[in-house]
Design a protein around this motif. Structure first.
Motif, PDB file in Angstrom:
ATOM      1  N   GLY A  23       0.802  -1.198   0.000  1.00 58.18           N
ATOM      2  CA  GLY A  23       0.000   0.000   0.000  1.00 58.18           C
ATOM      3  C   GLY A  23       0.838   1.252   0.000  1.00 58.18           C
ATOM      4  N   LEU A  24       0.183   2.363   0.261  1.00 58.01           N
ATOM      5  CA  LEU A  24       0.875   3.639   0.216  1.00 58.01           C
ATOM      6  C   LEU A  24       1.122   4.200   1.605  1.00 58.01           C
ATOM      7  CD1 LEU A  24      -1.359   5.134  -2.576  1.00 58.01           C
ATOM      8  CD2 LEU A  24       0.879   4.139  -2.862  1.00 58.01           C
ATOM      9  N   THR A  25       0.856   3.401   2.635  1.00 62.89           N
ATOM     10  CA  THR A  25       0.919   3.935   3.987  1.00 62.89           C
ATOM     11  C   THR A  25       2.287   4.489   4.328  1.00 62.89           C
ATOM     12  OG1 THR A  25      -0.667   2.243   4.600  1.00 62.89           O
ATOM     13  CG2 THR A  25       0.423   3.402   6.395  1.00 62.89           C
ATOM     14  N   ALA A  26       3.338   3.762   3.980  1.00 68.24           N
ATOM     15  CA  ALA A  26       4.681   4.224   4.342  1.00 68.24           C
ATOM     16  C   ALA A  26       5.001   5.551   3.691  1.00 68.24           C
ATOM     17  CB  ALA A  26       5.714   3.184   3.924  1.00 68.24           C
ATOM     18  N   ALA A  27       4.588   5.699   2.453  1.00 70.99           N
ATOM     19  CA  ALA A  27       4.864   6.944   1.755  1.00 70.99           C
ATOM     20  C   ALA A  27       4.139   8.106   2.411  1.00 70.99           C
ATOM     21  CB  ALA A  27       4.434   6.817   0.291  1.00 70.99           C
ATOM     22  N   CYS A  28       2.904   7.873   2.820  1.00 73.84           N
ATOM     23  CA  CYS A  28       2.112   8.948   3.415  1.00 73.84           C
ATOM     24  C   CYS A  28       2.640   9.338   4.787  1.00 73.84           C
ATOM     25  CB  CYS A  28       0.654   8.517   3.542  1.00 73.84           C
ATOM     26  SG  CYS A  28      -0.140   8.197   1.975  1.00 73.84           S
ATOM     27  N   SER A  29       3.173   8.352   5.520  1.00 71.94           N
ATOM     28  CA  SER A  29       3.627   8.645   6.875  1.00 71.94           C
ATOM     29  C   SER A  29       5.102   8.994   6.918  1.00 71.94           C
ATOM     30  CB  SER A  29       3.361   7.433   7.784  1.00 71.94           C
ATOM     31  OG  SER A  29       4.055   6.302   7.303  1.00 71.94           O
ATOM     32  N   GLN A  44      10.935   9.083  -1.728  1.00 67.71           N
ATOM     33  CA  GLN A  44      11.636  10.116  -0.990  1.00 67.71           C
ATOM     34  C   GLN A  44      12.944  10.469  -1.678  1.00 67.71           C
ATOM     35  OE1 GLN A  44      12.062   8.991   3.098  1.00 67.71           O
ATOM     36  NE2 GLN A  44      10.109   8.001   3.140  1.00 67.71           N
ATOM     37  N   ALA A  45      13.385  11.683  -1.449  1.00 71.28           N
ATOM     38  CA  ALA A  45      14.660  12.103  -2.030  1.00 71.28           C
ATOM     39  C   ALA A  45      15.794  11.345  -1.381  1.00 71.28           C
ATOM     40  CB  ALA A  45      14.854  13.600  -1.812  1.00 71.28           C
ATOM     41  N   ASP A 160      -8.307  11.983  -0.798  1.00 67.60           N
ATOM     42  CA  ASP A 160      -7.793  13.156  -1.519  1.00 67.60           C
ATOM     43  C   ASP A 160      -6.550  13.717  -0.834  1.00 67.60           C
ATOM     44  OD1 ASP A 160      -9.776  12.991  -3.426  1.00 67.60           O
ATOM     45  OD2 ASP A 160     -11.092  14.447  -2.445  1.00 67.60           O
ATOM     46  N   GLU A 161      -6.522  13.657   0.499  1.00 65.94           N
ATOM     47  CA  GLU A 161      -5.346  14.133   1.228  1.00 65.94           C
ATOM     48  C   GLU A 161      -4.148  13.215   0.991  1.00 65.94           C
ATOM     49  OE1 GLU A 161      -5.833  15.173   5.315  1.00 65.94           O
ATOM     50  OE2 GLU A 161      -7.828  16.040   5.006  1.00 65.94           O
ATOM     51  N   VAL A 162      -4.410  11.914   0.815  1.00 64.49           N
ATOM     52  CA  VAL A 162      -3.335  10.984   0.475  1.00 64.49           C
ATOM     53  C   VAL A 162      -2.715  11.389  -0.852  1.00 64.49           C
ATOM     54  CG1 VAL A 162      -2.789   8.594  -0.156  1.00 64.49           C
ATOM     55  CG2 VAL A 162      -4.323   9.061   1.762  1.00 64.49           C
ATOM     56  N   VAL A 163      -3.573  11.640  -1.823  1.00 64.90           N
ATOM     57  CA  VAL A 163      -3.085  12.025  -3.150  1.00 64.90           C
ATOM     58  C   VAL A 163      -2.278  13.314  -3.057  1.00 64.90           C
ATOM     59  CG1 VAL A 163      -3.768  12.738  -5.471  1.00 64.90           C
ATOM     60  CG2 VAL A 163      -4.985  10.870  -4.337  1.00 64.90           C
ATOM     61  N   SER A 164      -2.792  14.292  -2.322  1.00 70.47           N
ATOM     62  CA  SER A 164      -2.092  15.575  -2.189  1.00 70.47           C
ATOM     63  C   SER A 164      -0.736  15.403  -1.510  1.00 70.47           C
ATOM     64  CB  SER A 164      -2.951  16.565  -1.393  1.00 70.47           C
ATOM     65  OG  SER A 164      -4.153  16.867  -2.079  1.00 70.47           O
ATOM     66  N   ALA A 165      -0.697  14.575  -0.448  1.00 72.05           N
ATOM     67  CA  ALA A 165       0.547  14.364   0.277  1.00 72.05           C
ATOM     68  C   ALA A 165       1.608  13.736  -0.617  1.00 72.05           C
ATOM     69  CB  ALA A 165       0.302  13.483   1.505  1.00 72.05           C
ATOM     70  N   LEU A 166       1.192  12.791  -1.454  1.00 77.00           N
ATOM     71  CA  LEU A 166       2.153  12.116  -2.317  1.00 77.00           C
ATOM     72  C   LEU A 166       2.540  12.978  -3.516  1.00 77.00           C
ATOM     73  CD1 LEU A 166       0.671   8.520  -2.122  1.00 77.00           C
ATOM     74  CD2 LEU A 166       2.792   9.345  -1.115  1.00 77.00           C
ATOM     75  N   GLU A 167       1.625  13.823  -3.946  1.00 74.29           N
ATOM     76  CA  GLU A 167       1.984  14.758  -5.025  1.00 74.29           C
ATOM     77  C   GLU A 167       3.092  15.694  -4.560  1.00 74.29           C
ATOM     78  OE1 GLU A 167      -1.664  15.533  -8.058  1.00 74.29           O
ATOM     79  OE2 GLU A 167      -1.942  16.356  -6.043  1.00 74.29           O
ATOM     80  N   GLN A 168       3.083  16.053  -3.274  1.00 75.31           N
ATOM     81  CA  GLN A 168       4.132  16.911  -2.732  1.00 75.31           C
ATOM     82  C   GLN A 168       5.480  16.205  -2.710  1.00 75.31           C
ATOM     83  OE1 GLN A 168       2.897  18.420   1.093  1.00 75.31           O
ATOM     84  NE2 GLN A 168       0.974  19.235   0.297  1.00 75.31           N
ATOM     85  N   ALA A 173      -0.824  12.135  -9.326  1.00 74.51           N
ATOM     86  CA  ALA A 173      -2.101  11.575  -8.883  1.00 74.51           C
ATOM     87  C   ALA A 173      -2.417  10.293  -9.644  1.00 74.51           C
ATOM     88  CB  ALA A 173      -3.214  12.605  -9.077  1.00 74.51           C
ATOM     89  N   GLU A 174      -2.066  10.270 -10.915  1.00 74.31           N
ATOM     90  CA  GLU A 174      -2.307   9.068 -11.722  1.00 74.31           C
ATOM     91  C   GLU A 174      -1.523   7.881 -11.173  1.00 74.31           C
ATOM     92  OE1 GLU A 174      -1.878   7.483 -16.358  1.00 74.31           O
ATOM     93  OE2 GLU A 174      -1.117   9.455 -15.776  1.00 74.31           O
ATOM     94  N   GLN A 175      -0.264   8.126 -10.803  1.00 74.13           N
ATOM     95  CA  GLN A 175       0.553   7.043 -10.258  1.00 74.13           C
ATOM     96  C   GLN A 175       0.031   6.582  -8.908  1.00 74.13           C
ATOM     97  OE1 GLN A 175       3.490   5.413 -11.760  1.00 74.13           O
ATOM     98  NE2 GLN A 175       2.536   4.061 -10.245  1.00 74.13           N
ATOM     99  N   VAL A 176      -0.423   7.522  -8.091  1.00 74.42           N
ATOM    100  CA  VAL A 176      -0.978   7.159  -6.784  1.00 74.42           C
ATOM    101  C   VAL A 176      -2.163   6.229  -6.967  1.00 74.42           C
ATOM    102  CG1 VAL A 176      -2.130   8.017  -4.718  1.00 74.42           C
ATOM    103  CG2 VAL A 176      -0.176   9.259  -5.652  1.00 74.42           C
TER     104      VAL A 176
END
Length: 265
Positions: A23-29, A44-45, A160-168, A173-176
């Motif tokens: 999932g995307l949990t690690a990326a979001c947190s 992440q960079a 939507d906040e998940v998408v925004s957080a990962l876009e940053q 958004a498409e990849q998310v």
């Protein structure tokens, strides 16, 4: 040869071991979760280099050595897992391990970690292919539901906040949504292939009592642990996730036996 990027699997691994790691949990947190299983770093960079003398003061400032990683880390039934796929997962888990080991003044075992990450990514790809072969495909509604669940796990308000957080973090958004679709498909596939039972109250209470005992053994106070009712939902999620992880490992093992897998690290 069929070449397909595994970016949908590489940005997640996590909090949760093999399945959740999809999932995307690690990326979001921010990638601060359990690195013990297949997880992804969330794009992440790359961290700054350390001074080379063991564990740096800031674990996240250490840079993992990936100079010896080949351009094709593994091939799974003709699908390549690339160095780019590998590095993002590896760097995230390296940083997590460095943070955990900093107190003991130890540096992560990079060779062992590289082997673990390669195995994780191979298992993830085997499960993805298994879900695809089973004809499992996420609908837009399934993707939205998955993102909402990730938001809840990550302490965010909505998908939507998940998408925004990962876009940053530079993820489109498409990849998310593609990543969320992959997570849904694999989780559904595991649930179809395995008997995942809902934990009973007795099992959850035993899990809770063990947690309280662990807190006391560590020198803490049992009163510091939230009540059973407060933790019941979280404990149930963990128990279900553990079953999913065990099932995922078993299923991936069977798929590997009948498949064609080459690992180059």
């Amino acid at each position: 040869m069929k070449v397909r990027s595994t970016s949908a699997l590489r940005r997640t691994l996590a909090a949760l071991t093999l399945t959740a790691a999809l999932g995307l949990t690690a990326a979001c947190s921010g990638g601060q979760d359990d690195p013990s299983q297949a997880s992804d770093g969330g794009g992440q960079a790359a961290p700054a280099a350390s001074d080379g003398g063991g564990v740096a003061d800031d674990p996240q400032a250490q840079e993992a050595d990936v100079s010896d990683v080949p351009e094709v880390v593994a091939t799974v039934n003709g699908t390549e897992i690339t160095k780019d796929d590998f590095v993002q997962t590896y760097q995230s888990q390296y940083q997590q391990m460095a943070m955990q080991q900093q107190a003991g003044g130890q540096a992560p075992d990079e060779e062992q970690l590289k082997t673990q990450v390669a195995e994780q990514l191979v298992n993830n790809e085997l499960l993805r292919q298994g879900a695809e072969d089973a004809g499992i495909k996420a609908t837009d509604k399934d993707i939205d539901t998955t993102l909402d669940e990730i938001a809840k796990q990550s302490g965010l308000g909505s998908g939507d906040e998940v998408v925004s957080a990962l876009e940053q973090q530079g993820i489109s958004a498409e990849q998310v949504r593609q990543d969320a679709a992959s997570q849904f498909a694999i989780t559904t596939y595991i649930e179809q292939e395995a008997d995942i039972a809902e934990p009973s109250d007795e099992e959850l209470k035993a899990q809770y009592d063990a947690l309280v005992e662990q807190q006391s053994a560590a020198g803490g106070s049992a009163e510091e642990v939230p009540s059973f009712e407060e933790m019941k939902e979280q404990l149930a999620q963990q128990a279900t996730m553990q079953q999913q992880n065990e099932a995922a490992t078993e299923i991936a093992g069977k798929l590997r036996e009948s498949g064609d897998v080459t690992i180059n690290v």
